[in-house]
Design a protein around this motif. Structure first.
Motif, PDB file in Angstrom:
ATOM      1  N   VAL A  76       0.832  -1.206   0.000  1.00 51.07           N
ATOM      2  CA  VAL A  76       0.000   0.000   0.000  1.00 51.07           C
ATOM      3  C   VAL A  76       0.865   1.254   0.000  1.00 51.07           C
ATOM      4  O   VAL A  76       0.601   2.221  -0.732  1.00 51.07           O
ATOM      5  N   MET A  77       1.926   1.248   0.793  1.00 54.91           N
ATOM      6  CA  MET A  77       2.764   2.441   0.904  1.00 54.91           C
ATOM      7  C   MET A  77       3.479   2.738  -0.409  1.00 54.91           C
ATOM      8  O   MET A  77       3.656   3.902  -0.778  1.00 54.91           O
ATOM      9  N   GLN A  78       3.888   1.704  -1.150  1.00 50.16           N
ATOM     10  CA  GLN A  78       4.561   1.950  -2.419  1.00 50.16           C
ATOM     11  C   GLN A  78       3.589   2.488  -3.469  1.00 50.16           C
ATOM     12  O   GLN A  78       3.978   3.302  -4.316  1.00 50.16           O
ATOM     13  N   ILE A  79       2.340   2.049  -3.416  1.00 48.65           N
ATOM     14  CA  ILE A  79       1.331   2.606  -4.313  1.00 48.65           C
ATOM     15  C   ILE A  79       1.158   4.096  -4.033  1.00 48.65           C
ATOM     16  O   ILE A  79       1.121   4.924  -4.951  1.00 48.65           O
ATOM     17  N   THR A  82       4.299   5.970  -5.253  1.00 51.03           N
ATOM     18  CA  THR A  82       4.353   6.086  -6.710  1.00 51.03           C
ATOM     19  C   THR A  82       3.337   7.112  -7.210  1.00 51.03           C
ATOM     20  O   THR A  82       3.621   7.898  -8.116  1.00 51.03           O
ATOM     21  N   GLY A  83       2.149   7.103  -6.607  1.00 48.79           N
ATOM     22  CA  GLY A  83       1.143   8.088  -6.982  1.00 48.79           C
ATOM     23  C   GLY A  83       1.610   9.508  -6.713  1.00 48.79           C
ATOM     24  O   GLY A  83       1.419  10.407  -7.533  1.00 48.79           O
ATOM     25  N   LEU A  84       2.248   9.719  -5.559  1.00 51.87           N
ATOM     26  CA  LEU A  84       2.781  11.046  -5.237  1.00 51.87           C
ATOM     27  C   LEU A  84       3.887  11.451  -6.208  1.00 51.87           C
ATOM     28  O   LEU A  84       4.007  12.630  -6.583  1.00 51.87           O
ATOM     29  N   MET A  85       4.695  10.473  -6.623  1.00 54.11           N
ATOM     30  CA  MET A  85       5.738  10.758  -7.606  1.00 54.11           C
ATOM     31  C   MET A  85       5.134  11.238  -8.921  1.00 54.11           C
ATOM     32  O   MET A  85       5.613  12.202  -9.530  1.00 54.11           O
ATOM     33  N   VAL A  86       4.057  10.597  -9.355  1.00 51.82           N
ATOM     34  CA  VAL A  86       3.402  11.000 -10.601  1.00 51.82           C
ATOM     35  C   VAL A  86       2.810  12.397 -10.464  1.00 51.82           C
ATOM     36  O   VAL A  86       2.872  13.208 -11.397  1.00 51.82           O
ATOM     37  N   ALA A 160       7.052   7.979   2.182  1.00 51.16           N
ATOM     38  CA  ALA A 160       6.329   6.769   1.779  1.00 51.16           C
ATOM     39  C   ALA A 160       7.279   5.740   1.174  1.00 51.16           C
ATOM     40  O   ALA A 160       7.188   4.541   1.468  1.00 51.16           O
ATOM     41  N   PHE A 161       8.212   6.194   0.343  1.00 51.89           N
ATOM     42  CA  PHE A 161       9.200   5.279  -0.218  1.00 51.89           C
ATOM     43  C   PHE A 161      10.107   4.715   0.877  1.00 51.89           C
ATOM     44  O   PHE A 161      10.505   3.541   0.835  1.00 51.89           O
ATOM     45  N   ALA A 162      10.462   5.548   1.860  1.00 52.84           N
ATOM     46  CA  ALA A 162      11.325   5.087   2.954  1.00 52.84           C
ATOM     47  C   ALA A 162      10.644   3.979   3.753  1.00 52.84           C
ATOM     48  O   ALA A 162      11.253   2.950   4.061  1.00 52.84           O
ATOM     49  N   LEU A 163       9.366   4.175   4.103  1.00 53.74           N
ATOM     50  CA  LEU A 163       8.629   3.155   4.844  1.00 53.74           C
ATOM     51  C   LEU A 163       8.500   1.873   4.024  1.00 53.74           C
ATOM     52  O   LEU A 163       8.625   0.767   4.558  1.00 53.74           O
ATOM     53  N   THR A 164       8.248   2.043   2.721  1.00 55.88           N
ATOM     54  CA  THR A 164       8.178   0.865   1.845  1.00 55.88           C
ATOM     55  C   THR A 164       9.461   0.060   1.929  1.00 55.88           C
ATOM     56  O   THR A 164       9.443  -1.166   2.098  1.00 55.88           O
ATOM     57  N   SER A 165      10.582   0.747   1.798  1.00 58.72           N
ATOM     58  CA  SER A 165      11.878   0.067   1.803  1.00 58.72           C
ATOM     59  C   SER A 165      12.154  -0.624   3.132  1.00 58.72           C
ATOM     60  O   SER A 165      12.641  -1.766   3.175  1.00 58.72           O
ATOM     61  N   CYS A 193       0.109  -8.168  -4.745  1.00 61.60           N
ATOM     62  CA  CYS A 193      -0.836  -7.403  -3.938  1.00 61.60           C
ATOM     63  C   CYS A 193      -1.127  -6.046  -4.579  1.00 61.60           C
ATOM     64  O   CYS A 193      -2.287  -5.626  -4.684  1.00 61.60           O
ATOM     65  N   GLN A 194      -0.105  -5.374  -5.044  1.00 66.62           N
ATOM     66  CA  GLN A 194      -0.274  -4.064  -5.656  1.00 66.62           C
ATOM     67  C   GLN A 194      -1.082  -4.146  -6.947  1.00 66.62           C
ATOM     68  O   GLN A 194      -1.954  -3.307  -7.214  1.00 66.62           O
TER      69      GLN A 194
END
Length: 290
Positions: A76-79, A82-86, A160-165, A193-194
């Motif tokens: 969920v966090m990577q989604i 990625t959305g914030l990156m876009v 969000a990317f940090a938590l994902t990692s 899952c994503q």
């Protein structure tokens, strides 16, 4: 060291993936561009895992609540990341959008220390801090041009990317499998899952997006392929080394990003970027030796 090679592979692949996503974002919604990252990456990750078991025997994965919790959180966090990156791509030029999200390494170091007991050496911390300064320089944000909303978006994306990692690393440990099978299992589970989450959302809320992704199927396939290769690199490196070290070395992606911006996206690069690039190079040396 293996983690260095995996990180370099990940940085190179991610630079291309981000460039391709930036181009697709001109035609598609945030959710569509995000799904393009995962759509074909899942079967590719499955093939990679099968290849590993064919190459080297290892125990089968045993699921447990801790593993599933980390997988769900990372997915969920990577989604979200990625959305914030876009969104950043749509707000600023390509290089600035990537730069603002690169607070990830510093945030990963701090969150890892507070919540996961990560301990970095003095040289390691210096490298992470220099990498953070380099990111600010490369983002091109001055006091006169400062936009609070964009800065907050960049920090949220990096967090969000940090938590994902961090959760990916913990998930890999929770599999209790040898490397690289542990990283490959986590990769497949996260991508699956994503893909299910985003595919379900698009089918319900943005059904036309499927036709758009099919219309741009070559670009979508390229995004998924580079994303899968990059994820193999990231997940493998983070299974072997502290996330902060991996992400600081991974900032060499900026070298690839700026090259792509000049050659493919035709985005001009400011002369002040030279100092930022030098600091990233120094940061990379420090975390490799620290």
């Amino acid at each position: 060291m293996e983690w260095i090679a995996f990180t370099c592979l990940a940085a190179f692949s991610q630079a291309w993936r981000n460039a391709l996503q930036s181009r697709l974002s001109q035609h598609a919604s945030v959710a569509s561009v995000t799904l393009a990252r995962f759509l074909l990456a899942t079967p590719l990750a499955a093939l990679y895992l099968l290849g590993l078991y064919h190459w080297q025997a290892a125990p089968a994965l045993t699921f447990n609540p801790t593993l599933l919790g980390y997988i769900g959180g990372a997915s969920v966090m990577q989604i979200i990341a990625t959305g914030l990156m876009v969104v950043l791509f749509k707000r600023n030029n390509y290089a600035v959008g990537v730069g603002l999200a690169k607070s990830e390494a510093l945030l990963a170091a701090m969150l890892g220390m507070v919540f996961f007991g990560s301990h970095l050496s003095a040289l390691g911390w210096l490298g992470v801090l220099l990498g953070g300064i380099a990111v600010l320089l490369l983002s091109g944000v001055t006091l006169r041009q400062f936009q609070l909303s964009t800065a907050l978006l960049g920090l949220a994306c990096g967090g969000a990317f940090a938590l994902t990692s961090l959760w990916v690393r913990e998930a890999s440990i929770a599999t209790q499998l040898p490397f690289p099978h542990s990283a490959a299992w986590v990769l497949l589970l996260v991508l699956s899952c994503q893909t299910l989450l985003l595919a379900g959302y698009l089918s319900y809320a943005e059904a036309d997006s499927w036709r758009l992704l099919w219309r741009h199927r070559r670009l979508t396939s390229a995004i998924s392929t580079t994303s899968c290769i990059g994820s193999i690199g990231w997940f493998s490196a983070m299974s072997l080394q502290h996330v902060a070290y991996v992400k600081t070395l991974g900032q060499i992606e900026v070298f690839f990003t700026l090259a792509i911006s000049l050659w493919w996206l035709k985005t001009p690069v400011a002369r002040r970027d030279t100092l930022g690039l030098g600091l990233i190079a120094l940061a990379a040396v420090l975390v490799m030796t620290g």
